[in-house]
Design an enzyme around this catalytic site. Structure first.
Site, PDB file in Angstrom:
ATOM      1  N   ARG A  36      30.284  34.150  42.667  1.00  0.00           N
ATOM      2  CA  ARG A  36      31.323  34.382  43.669  1.00  0.00           C
ATOM      3  C   ARG A  36      32.258  33.193  43.907  1.00  0.00           C
ATOM      4  O   ARG A  36      33.466  33.311  43.798  1.00  0.00           O
ATOM      5  CB  ARG A  36      30.675  34.784  45.003  1.00  0.00           C
ATOM      6  N   HIS A  82      33.252  44.973  40.565  1.00  0.00           N
ATOM      7  CA  HIS A  82      33.001  44.053  41.682  1.00  0.00           C
ATOM      8  C   HIS A  82      32.418  44.814  42.876  1.00  0.00           C
ATOM      9  O   HIS A  82      33.167  45.429  43.650  1.00  0.00           O
ATOM     10  CB  HIS A  82      34.310  43.372  42.092  1.00  0.00           C
ATOM     11  N   TYR A 126      50.794  49.913  50.364  1.00  0.00           N
ATOM     12  CA  TYR A 126      52.240  49.701  50.433  1.00  0.00           C
ATOM     13  C   TYR A 126      52.759  48.751  49.361  1.00  0.00           C
ATOM     14  O   TYR A 126      53.976  48.632  49.187  1.00  0.00           O
ATOM     15  CB  TYR A 126      52.633  49.141  51.807  1.00  0.00           C
TER      16      TYR A 126
END
Length: 869
Positions: A36, A82, A126
């Site tokens: 990570r 993931h 968006y």
């Protein structure tokens, strides 16, 4: 029932809870470290970034493709590779698209992806994104078995363990992250410089850090700014850890007679909106003075934060207060920690460069093997087709007579010794391949393939060819993404110098016989008429008195020259400021004087210009000139400025404007004395009032002249060229010879032209102004002419200064009194006269004189007409 309970009891194992927690914590730690928080040293990517790029590659949203919804990309990443929340993935994708976060963004975003003001990006539904051309280079050749693939979290997909990356992405875009018990913070760099550094390592496997840093200058942040000092950079590159100080880039504009500070670039990761709030808060709390308004005028063209100052505010002082108190200056702590071979390690610069080159070498070898196998497989097929064309009638007959495809295949394989692949290729061959043109194409292709196979085989055998490919690919990448450096690097940096926070102010610096020094604003000494009794300038001990003083600016550099010929320097602002009557501070606490060493001359200067020289005058009449630039880097223990005879000592030193000249080093013969025949010719001239030979005088009045005066009132004026420049440790040449025993040099001056006036002051406060033209120009080494007519009422001559319309005269007495007099109020008199009373000593003796800027106020004390004629 009992038997079941017994069986369950037998299955229970005893586990030490402490060991279990340790093992679980270590597993968790390694999961965070490897999976990570930390980047791989080869491709410079953390797992989430690698998975985002690979998902975009698989989706086909390359640089030339259309944008796709960010939500689509995030969905693929969390669904296939993931197993974490969509927020973490989207945040990573957003940062990869921010030009103010990434030196070379690897995601091309369309829509609101946040701002340097800390504004968050729009929701993933968006915004749209696709790969950049640079990220295509990171994934280049991934389909050619160049990297290992590992199963994803549920084993349903395969993902790359590392990307083949043709760019040194770890250093290019940097990385930051906090793992368990460790953290990484790698700054971004310029791609051009990195590739030049990699090529340097390729050309010289044993290249030193200094050689590599000729190419890789330092970090290059996407927000620009200025890096102050190379020490932190060198530490980081040598050890993997360092601290780099970064400042905002600014410029000053004028607006209605006021200064305006404009911020053009910010330090890396500085929030602009928060910075403006911070400045406003400091102004409100009056921690920073002089700011009238702060506003943000930034637009698409770039950052522009305007800080308007008050009319009387000094921009340099305000600016440096801002650097000291706000995030306009920040420190980037470099920790070059990355994963190598599944282990975290701190790397230095050379290790990271070599690791990337080894990675590229592995990629090219695997790619070459892949291409070689493909070429051999194709050549194998073409060999079979060529055999078929060479025996086309037999092949057709065999196929026509075969019952089915399998029989035809077996027949071809057995009759022509073909492989199954070749037989299948023949069976799949279209009739159009039988034409003569197609046959020529097949033979040409086979020939090209054989040449390609030979080339690929040579690459695998030759280290040189392998390195040439790496070199060519790096050069190609450099040409594709050539971008100028954004961050400026300044060589020297200590912490913000307090000098920048101190306003320019005229100061009177006094030093006593016992070595106490202080500075006092010159405005505290009011101007008086000549004959005034003055004001107490310093309180001294019973056995102490003021020995010298001078006026200077707080930002000037003071050069201290001692009686032993040593030179030290110190900034004026570092001298403690005291009241008019304060004793001051011992100078030995400010500079490292030797025992019994006395300061004989203090010379203020604003720079160390090579067109200036420092002229030294000794008690025995020796003169020496040394280029001022030789004193710009002085150690705390000082340097030798002049070599003195055993019975000699320094009287004073002055700065002289000179043209570009060479100088004679101190290791010349005669201990650095430059007495040539031309110069010695005039030393026999008797230079008293009655016997000067006018024909022997070089009347070059356009040249700067040196003026030496003695205790017994004699003086000598000669061209500065008569004293050539010498090295620091040279002895010098004869300046003046003494007419009577017991005489010695007490002062000197620099004359620019003969229309200037020279002010002479005697021990009993008697002085006069005399035009320089009245003193004949002679050659050095003479006995001189009368400078002031002396008697018991005048005492010995104390010194001389050049008259300046913009300056006042300040004189000190042995009891510590100081008087400030307008030079123009002192009567002008001839060379062979005594003068008028300038200072009413009341039994004291004048011990030192100097010039100072004119006072603002005009206070009259004393008699205005105390002539001694």
């Amino acid at each position: 029932m009992e038997q079941n309970l017994l069986n369950q009891h037998q299955d229970i194992q005893k586990i030490d809870i402490e060991d279990s927690i340790k093992a679980s914590y270590l597993d968790y730690s390694m999961s965070v470290i490897i999976g990570r928080a930390l980047p791989d040293a080869r491709d410079g990517l953390k797992p989430v970034h690698r998975r985002i790029l690979y998902a975009m590659h698989k989706l086909g949203v390359r640089a030339s493709a259309k944008y796709v919804k960010s939500a689509r990309i995030v969905g693929d990443v969390i669904g296939k590779y993931h197993p974490h929340g969509d927020t973490a993935v989207y945040d990573a994708l957003v940062r990869m698209a921010q030009s103010f976060s990434m030196r070379y963004p690897s995601v091309d975003g369309q829509g609101n992806f946040g701002s340097i003001d800390g504004d968050g990006a729009a929701a993933m539904r968006y915004t749209e994104a696709k790969m950049t051309r640079l990220s295509e280079e990171i994934l280049s050749d991934i389909e050619k078995d160049t990297v290992d693939f590992i199963p994803n979290y549920d084993g349903s997909e395969m993902e790359p363990d590392v990307l083949p990356s043709r760019v040194p992405n770890l250093l290019l875009n940097g990385s930051s992250g906090i793992a368990v018990g460790m953290a990484t913070n790698i700054p971004p760099h310029s791609l051009d410089e990195l590739i030049d550094g990699l090529l340097c390592v390729l050309d010289n496997k044993n290249a030193s850090l200094e050689e590599i840093m000729q190419h890789i200058k330092g970090p290059d942040f996407p927000t620009g700014g200025i890096i102050f000092g190379k020490k932190g950079i060198i530490d980081a590159y040598r050890t993997g850890r360092g601290r780099v100080k970064v400042r905002a880039k600014t410029h000053i504009e004028k607006k209605q007679n006021k200064d305006v500070i404009v911020i053009d670039e910010l330090p890396y990761q500085t929030n602009k909106a928060r910075l403006i709030e911070q400045i406003a808060e400091l102004v409100k709390e009056k921690q920073i003075e002089g700011i009238s308004e702060v506003r943000d005028e930034s637009d698409r063209e770039g950052i522009r934060v305007v800080i308007e100052l008050k009319r009387d505010a000094m921009s340099d002082i305000v600016l440096n207060n801002l650097f000291k108190s706000t995030t306009m200056e920040s420190t980037f702590g470099v920790i070059m920690l990355a994963i190598d071979n599944k282990e975290p390690k701190v790397f230095n610069l050379i290790e990271l460069l070599k690791l990337f080159l080894n990675h590229r070498k592995t990629i090219i070898i695997r790619r070459t093997i892949y291409d070689l196998e493909k070429a051999k497989a194709r050549a194998h097929i073409l060999d079979g087709l060529k055999i078929a064309l060479d025996n086309i009638d037999e092949v057709i007959e065999l196929i026509r007579s075969s019952a089915d495809t399998a029989t035809a295949r077996e027949g071809l394989m057995s009759k022509f010794s073909l492989s199954r692949l070749q037989a299948d290729a023949i069976l799949d061959m279209r009739l159009s391949k039988l034409t003569g043109l197609e046959r020529e194409k097949l033979e040409a292709e086979l020939k090209e393939l054989m040449a390609e196979i030979e080339r690929l085989s040579e690459i695998l055998k030759s280290e040189t060819l392998l390195e040439n490919i790496i070199r060519d690919e790096l050069s190609e990448v450099k040409s594709k993404f050539k971008v100028p450096r954004l961050t400026e690097i300044v060589d020297d940096y200590d912490d913000i110098d307090i000098e920048d926070l101190i306003p320019n102010e005229n100061m009177v610096v006094t030093i006593t016989h016992r070595g106490y020094i202080k500075r006092v604003p010159s405005k505290q000494y009011e101007k008086q008429k000549r004959g005034g009794k003055g004001k107490v300038a310093v309180t001294t001990y019973d056995d102490d008195f003021i020995e010298s003083f001078f006026t200077s600016n707080t930002h000037d550099t003071l050069m201290f020259v001692t009686d032993r010929g040593q030179l030290y320097w110190l900034k004026v602002y570092k001298i403690p400021e005291g009241s008019r009557t304060a004793k001051g501070k011992a100078v030995v606490n400010l500079i490292q004087l030797q025992p019994d060493e006395k300061i004989k001359a203090i010379i203020p200067t604003t720079d160390f210009d090579e067109n200036k020289s420092l002229a030294f005058f000794t008690k025995n009449g020796v003169v020496k000139r040394t280029n001022l630039s030789e004193f710009k880097n002085i150690r705390s223990i000082g340097v030798r400025a002049i070599s003195l005879d055993d019975n000699d000592e320094l009287v004073t030193a002055l700065i002289v404007e000179v043209a570009n000249e060479g100088f004679v080093s101190s290791d010349n013969e005669h201990n650095g004395v430059i007495d040539t025949e031309e110069n010695i010719a005039f030393e026999a001239v008797v230079a008293d009032d009655e016997s000067i030979d006018d024909d022997a005088i070089d009347e070059n009045c356009d040249e700067t002249m040196l003026f030496i005066v003695t205790k017994k009132g004699m003086c000598l004026k000669f061209n500065v060229s008569k004293v050539r420049q010498m090295g620091r440790t040279a002895r010098g040449v004869t300046g003046i010879k003494f007419k009577e025993n017991g005489d010695e040099v007490v002062g000197a001056a620099v004359i620019e032209n003969n229309m200037q006036e020279i002010l002479s002051i005697s021990q009993k406060g008697i002085g006069k102004r005399t035009t320089a033209d009245e003193y004949r120009l002679t050659n050095r080494g003479g006995k001189g002419v009368i400078c002031m007519k002396l008697n018991n009422r005048t005492g010995d001559l104390v010194g001389v200064v050049m008259v300046d319309d913009e300056a006042d005269l300040m004189a000190l007495t042995s009891s510590g009194k100081m008087i400030r007099v307008d030079m123009q109020s002192i009567r002008k008199a001839g060379r062979n006269t005594s003068g008028v009373i300038v200072v009413n000593v009341d039994g004291d003796d004048v011990v030192s004189i100097a010039k100072c800027p004119k006072a603002d106020e005009d206070e009259t004390e004393g008699d205005e007409n105390l002539d001694l004629e």
